[in-house]
Design a protein around this motif. Structure first.
Motif, PDB file in Angstrom:
ATOM      1  N   ALA A 130       0.694  -1.710   0.117  1.00 47.64           N
ATOM      2  CA  ALA A 130       0.313   0.272   0.067  1.00 47.64           C
ATOM      3  C   ALA A 130       0.955   1.465   0.420  1.00 47.64           C
ATOM      4  CB  ALA A 130      -0.923  -0.330   1.284  1.00 47.64           C
ATOM      5  N   SER A 131       0.592   2.570  -0.867  1.00 48.55           N
ATOM      6  CA  SER A 131       0.648   3.742  -0.343  1.00 48.55           C
ATOM      7  C   SER A 131       0.038   4.714  -0.721  1.00 48.55           C
ATOM      8  CB  SER A 131       2.254   3.893  -1.501  1.00 48.55           C
ATOM      9  OG  SER A 131       0.756   3.640  -2.772  1.00 48.55           O
ATOM     10  N   TYR A 132       0.593   5.977   0.418  1.00 48.98           N
ATOM     11  CA  TYR A 132      -0.082   6.538   0.416  1.00 48.98           C
ATOM     12  C   TYR A 132       0.294   8.557  -0.116  1.00 48.98           C
ATOM     13  CZ  TYR A 132      -1.961   3.315   3.950  1.00 48.98           C
ATOM     14  OH  TYR A 132      -2.037   1.991   4.456  1.00 48.98           O
ATOM     15  N   PRO A 133      -0.606   8.638   0.090  1.00 49.49           N
ATOM     16  CA  PRO A 133      -0.248  10.364  -0.475  1.00 49.49           C
ATOM     17  C   PRO A 133       1.137  10.763   0.871  1.00 49.49           C
ATOM     18  CG  PRO A 133      -2.713  10.363  -0.527  1.00 49.49           C
ATOM     19  CD  PRO A 133      -2.218   8.947  -0.215  1.00 49.49           C
ATOM     20  N   LEU A 134       1.549  11.597   0.730  1.00 47.88           N
ATOM     21  CA  LEU A 134       2.490  12.337   1.131  1.00 47.88           C
ATOM     22  C   LEU A 134       2.424  13.528   1.202  1.00 47.88           C
ATOM     23  CD1 LEU A 134       4.440  11.664   3.986  1.00 47.88           C
ATOM     24  CD2 LEU A 134       6.475  10.935   1.941  1.00 47.88           C
ATOM     25  N   HIS A 135       1.843  14.549   1.285  1.00 47.99           N
ATOM     26  CA  HIS A 135       1.893  15.646   0.820  1.00 47.99           C
ATOM     27  C   HIS A 135       1.375  16.322   2.821  1.00 47.99           C
ATOM     28  CE1 HIS A 135      -1.714  18.152  -1.885  1.00 47.99           C
ATOM     29  NE2 HIS A 135      -0.369  19.077  -1.040  1.00 47.99           N
ATOM     30  N   ALA A 136       2.008  17.245   2.727  1.00 50.12           N
ATOM     31  CA  ALA A 136       2.105  18.556   3.813  1.00 50.12           C
ATOM     32  C   ALA A 136       1.243  19.561   3.534  1.00 50.12           C
ATOM     33  CB  ALA A 136       3.305  18.435   4.174  1.00 50.12           C
ATOM     34  N   TYR A 137       0.586  20.107   4.448  1.00 51.43           N
ATOM     35  CA  TYR A 137       0.110  21.358   3.915  1.00 51.43           C
ATOM     36  C   TYR A 137       0.825  21.815   4.891  1.00 51.43           C
ATOM     37  CZ  TYR A 137      -3.752  18.688   1.094  1.00 51.43           C
ATOM     38  OH  TYR A 137      -4.061  17.942   0.342  1.00 51.43           O
ATOM     39  N   VAL A 138      -0.376  23.550   4.471  1.00 55.82           N
ATOM     40  CA  VAL A 138       0.590  24.355   5.746  1.00 55.82           C
ATOM     41  C   VAL A 138      -1.170  25.341   5.996  1.00 55.82           C
ATOM     42  CG1 VAL A 138       1.282  26.437   4.532  1.00 55.82           C
ATOM     43  CG2 VAL A 138       1.451  26.622   6.601  1.00 55.82           C
ATOM     44  N   CYS A 139      -1.848  25.444   7.148  1.00 49.62           N
ATOM     45  CA  CYS A 139      -2.524  25.935   7.781  1.00 49.62           C
ATOM     46  C   CYS A 139      -2.751  27.328   7.679  1.00 49.62           C
ATOM     47  CB  CYS A 139      -3.354  25.676   9.257  1.00 49.62           C
ATOM     48  SG  CYS A 139      -4.955  26.924   9.392  1.00 49.62           S
ATOM     49  N   ASP A 140      -3.011  27.771   7.227  1.00 53.40           N
ATOM     50  CA  ASP A 140      -3.569  29.402   6.809  1.00 53.40           C
ATOM     51  C   ASP A 140      -3.519  30.083   7.948  1.00 53.40           C
ATOM     52  OD1 ASP A 140      -2.832  30.521   3.239  1.00 53.40           O
ATOM     53  OD2 ASP A 140      -4.843  28.926   3.345  1.00 53.40           O
ATOM     54  N   ASP A 141      -4.325  29.557   8.789  1.00 54.17           N
ATOM     55  CA  ASP A 141      -4.634  30.739  10.055  1.00 54.17           C
ATOM     56  C   ASP A 141      -3.692  30.058  10.851  1.00 54.17           C
ATOM     57  OD1 ASP A 141      -6.864  30.765   8.209  1.00 54.17           O
ATOM     58  OD2 ASP A 141      -8.252  30.609   9.472  1.00 54.17           O
ATOM     59  N   CYS A 142      -3.153  29.654  11.641  1.00 57.54           N
ATOM     60  CA  CYS A 142      -2.279  29.250  12.408  1.00 57.54           C
ATOM     61  C   CYS A 142      -0.726  28.510  12.316  1.00 57.54           C
ATOM     62  CB  CYS A 142      -3.160  28.214  13.664  1.00 57.54           C
ATOM     63  SG  CYS A 142      -2.674  26.476  13.127  1.00 57.54           S
ATOM     64  N   LEU A 143      -1.123  28.419  10.754  1.00 59.44           N
ATOM     65  CA  LEU A 143       0.417  28.012  10.151  1.00 59.44           C
ATOM     66  C   LEU A 143       1.179  26.538  10.866  1.00 59.44           C
ATOM     67  CD1 LEU A 143       2.180  31.766  10.214  1.00 59.44           C
ATOM     68  CD2 LEU A 143       0.932  30.756   8.125  1.00 59.44           C
ATOM     69  N   LEU A 144       0.620  25.745  11.468  1.00 56.57           N
ATOM     70  CA  LEU A 144       0.797  24.652  11.317  1.00 56.57           C
ATOM     71  C   LEU A 144       1.040  23.804  10.383  1.00 56.57           C
ATOM     72  CD1 LEU A 144       1.514  22.449  13.492  1.00 56.57           C
ATOM     73  CD2 LEU A 144      -0.871  22.146  14.113  1.00 56.57           C
ATOM     74  N   VAL A 145       2.876  23.552   9.661  1.00 57.78           N
ATOM     75  CA  VAL A 145       2.647  21.982   9.237  1.00 57.78           C
ATOM     76  C   VAL A 145       2.197  21.095   9.279  1.00 57.78           C
ATOM     77  CG1 VAL A 145       4.200  21.236   7.820  1.00 57.78           C
ATOM     78  CG2 VAL A 145       4.467  23.378   8.019  1.00 57.78           C
ATOM     79  N   GLN A 146       1.211  20.062   8.412  1.00 58.82           N
ATOM     80  CA  GLN A 146       1.314  18.715   9.123  1.00 58.82           C
ATOM     81  C   GLN A 146       0.481  18.221   7.758  1.00 58.82           C
ATOM     82  OE1 GLN A 146      -3.422  19.547  10.219  1.00 58.82           O
ATOM     83  NE2 GLN A 146      -2.331  21.585  10.035  1.00 58.82           N
ATOM     84  N   LEU A 147       0.089  16.650   8.300  1.00 59.63           N
ATOM     85  CA  LEU A 147      -0.347  15.658   7.010  1.00 59.63           C
ATOM     86  C   LEU A 147      -1.292  15.240   7.708  1.00 59.63           C
ATOM     87  CD1 LEU A 147       2.953  13.022   6.670  1.00 59.63           C
ATOM     88  CD2 LEU A 147       2.522  14.942   5.684  1.00 59.63           C
ATOM     89  N   GLN A 148      -2.571  14.847   6.566  1.00 61.75           N
ATOM     90  CA  GLN A 148      -3.918  14.562   7.455  1.00 61.75           C
ATOM     91  C   GLN A 148      -3.470  12.883   7.087  1.00 61.75           C
ATOM     92  OE1 GLN A 148      -7.384  15.667   6.689  1.00 61.75           O
ATOM     93  NE2 GLN A 148      -5.973  16.933   7.338  1.00 61.75           N
ATOM     94  N   GLU A 149      -4.035  12.330   8.344  1.00 60.64           N
ATOM     95  CA  GLU A 149      -4.158  10.560   8.806  1.00 60.64           C
ATOM     96  C   GLU A 149      -5.072   9.820   8.284  1.00 60.64           C
ATOM     97  OE1 GLU A 149      -4.917   7.959  13.439  1.00 60.64           O
ATOM     98  OE2 GLU A 149      -5.850   9.448  12.833  1.00 60.64           O
ATOM     99  N   PHE A 150      -3.677   9.133   6.751  1.00 59.74           N
ATOM    100  CA  PHE A 150      -4.768   8.453   5.643  1.00 59.74           C
ATOM    101  C   PHE A 150      -3.962   6.641   7.022  1.00 59.74           C
ATOM    102  CE2 PHE A 150      -3.510  11.674   3.455  1.00 59.74           C
ATOM    103  CZ  PHE A 150      -4.709  11.529   2.434  1.00 59.74           C
ATOM    104  N   GLU A 151      -3.544   6.453   7.428  1.00 53.31           N
ATOM    105  CA  GLU A 151      -3.171   4.661   7.652  1.00 53.31           C
ATOM    106  C   GLU A 151      -3.321   5.639   9.450  1.00 53.31           C
ATOM    107  OE1 GLU A 151      -4.125   1.981   8.266  1.00 53.31           O
ATOM    108  OE2 GLU A 151      -2.703   0.970   7.066  1.00 53.31           O
ATOM    109  N   ARG A 152      -4.663   4.796   9.989  1.00 47.89           N
ATOM    110  CA  ARG A 152      -4.341   4.727  11.933  1.00 47.89           C
ATOM    111  C   ARG A 152      -3.272   4.491  12.338  1.00 47.89           C
ATOM    112  NH1 ARG A 152      -8.512   6.807  13.813  1.00 47.89           N
ATOM    113  NH2 ARG A 152      -8.580   5.694  15.656  1.00 47.89           N
ATOM    114  N   ALA A 153      -3.614   5.433  13.322  1.00 48.44           N
ATOM    115  CA  ALA A 153      -1.404   5.463  14.251  1.00 48.44           C
ATOM    116  C   ALA A 153      -1.671   4.155  14.860  1.00 48.44           C
ATOM    117  CB  ALA A 153      -1.612   6.567  15.640  1.00 48.44           C
TER     118      ALA A 153
END
Ligand SMILES: [Zn+2]
Length: 410
Positions: free
Chosen positions: A40-63
């Motif tokens: 399996a492979s998952y999107p590795l796409h980091a976003y930055v929040c326009d409001d608080c500037l937290l850089v983050q990934l979405q959770e694709f696989e349960r921790a």
């Protein structure tokens, strides 16, 4: 397509920090049988929040699926163990810890850190979700709760009479999908005069040193001081001191207490805030520019590997860290360009890097095949590796690193 929301402030996530394509889970090393089955492979796409500037990934696989049988045993890096020994020494002195104190470590792994508190006769308790790793800690005599840390676990421990003088959270904040639940747990478990320390790779270093390979699915968030400060404040906690550390290519260690605890705020905090502001970490355009630098690194590495191949020069890897998997998968580098890699951990030897399927051997294999170049994947411990493998120079072998730019080391 579903809307994505910031894990801190819940605003819509629209802005890309860097898109690294699809990638397998970086710590899922493969066996020979796994290779036959596909991955399996998952999107590795980091976003930055326009409001608080937290850089983050979405959770694709349960921790839970990522961490339940984790192959990373902390005790295999000597440099890391030394860092932990020093931490135990400094904290024991600074907070006058003794036999009546309780030190809790969140994500305590195999007890690599708590063993140094135990040696000093200080009460120690680990919290570790991976059962196989927790067992290694218990075998060393370190009591360990097999659980994810958060409000529920903190309530359970507090109800059992546990109250921590010191809580260590080293390299775990970034791994937490539910940031609010996690941080709220510290508020519950910390003594009124207790301190929690948090270590995590500093986003300032990630951006300035182009450390994009530290982005992988297991790392959900990437923190500046400015953002971390807001997160703790939201939960009635306060950062009162900070240290910059060389670990993992540049980390922060935050000292956090209850908002009303009697710890004075140090001047180091104001210096760091000024440094982050002057680097532009409080402005969205700084984040928007990062992706270009990452493409440059990909081109440099591919240029180097293709030229080596054309000139009949062999290249192998050193190390099988998660960051190596991000680098090699993003760049599309398989065993045709890097024939194999090596790792000191016997748990990794005989397996394959996910996605690119590069085999992992024991370090001695390098002395048998005598390659022209050794690409160091865990660049954060390159000095340790170059010392350990110095003998490659006997046949003219050279060390290479790809981050922050392709460098053939002297
Ligand atoms: Zn946000």
């Amino acid at each position: 397509m579903t809307n994505k929301h910031c894990r801190f402030c819940n605003a819509d996530l629209k802005r890309t920090f860097v898109d690294l394509g699809r990638s397998p889970l970086a710590n899922s090393l493969l066996s020979a049988e796994d290779i036959e089955r596909g991955e399996a492979s998952y999107p590795l796409h980091a976003y930055v929040c326009d409001d608080c500037l937290l850089v983050q990934l979405q959770e694709f696989e349960r921790a839970e699926n990522i961490f339940h049988d984790y192959l990373y045993f902390s005790s295999y890096s000597q440099l890391w163990l030394q860092h932990c020994r020093e931490y135990a020494e400094q904290m024991s002195k600074r907070f006058a810890l003794n036999g009546h104190s309780l030190v809790v470590e969140v994500a305590s792994n195999d007890g690599y850190l708590l063993q140094y508190f135990k040696e000093r006769g200080i009460g120690a308790l680990g919290v570790e979700p991976a059962a196989n790793v927790a067992k290694a800690a218990k075998d060393k005599g370190i009591p360990t709760e097999v659980a994810f840390f958060g409000v529920e676990t903190a309530h359970r421990l507090a109800a059992a009479g546990k109250s921590a003088d010191l809580i260590a959270a080293n390299n775990v904040l970034a791994h937490v999908p539910n940031l609010h639940d996690f941080v709220a747990g510290f508020k519950l478990l910390l003594k009124p005069t207790g301190t929690a320390t948090f270590e995590f790779p500093h986003l300032l270093c990630l951006i300035e040193e182009r450390q994009f390979d530290t982005i992988y699915h297991e790392h959900f968030s990437y923190f500046s001081f400015l953002v971390a400060d807001k997160i703790f404040a939201r939960h009635g906690l306060r950062i009162y001191d900070v240290e910059s550390l060389p670990t993992h290519g540049g980390s922060l260690r935050l000292f956090v207490c209850h908002a009303d605890a009697p710890f004075a705020r140090t001047s180091g905090i104001d210096d760091l805030i000024a440094k982050e502001r002057s680097a532009g970490l409080d402005r969205i355009d700084t984040y928007a520019k990062f992706a270009e630098a990452v493409i440059d690194i990909k081109c440099e590495l591919l240029d180097f590997l293709i030229e080596a191949r054309r000139n009949g020069k062999s290249v192998v890897g050193y190390g099988a860290p998660a960051k190596g998997n991000t680098l090699l998968n993003y760049c599309g580098v398989g065993p045709e360009l890097v024939a194999y890699t090596v790792d000191v951990s016997p748990h990794k030897q005989g397996r394959y890097l996910p996605g690119v399927q590069i085999p992992i051997r024991a370090p001695d294999h390098i002395f048998k095949t005598r390659p022209h170049h050794v690409l160091i994947l865990p660049w954060n411990i390159k000095e340790e590796i170059m010392e350990r493998m110095a003998a490659i120079r006997q046949w003219g072998g050279r060390f290479v690193t790809a981050i922050p730019k392709l460098t053939v080391l002297p």
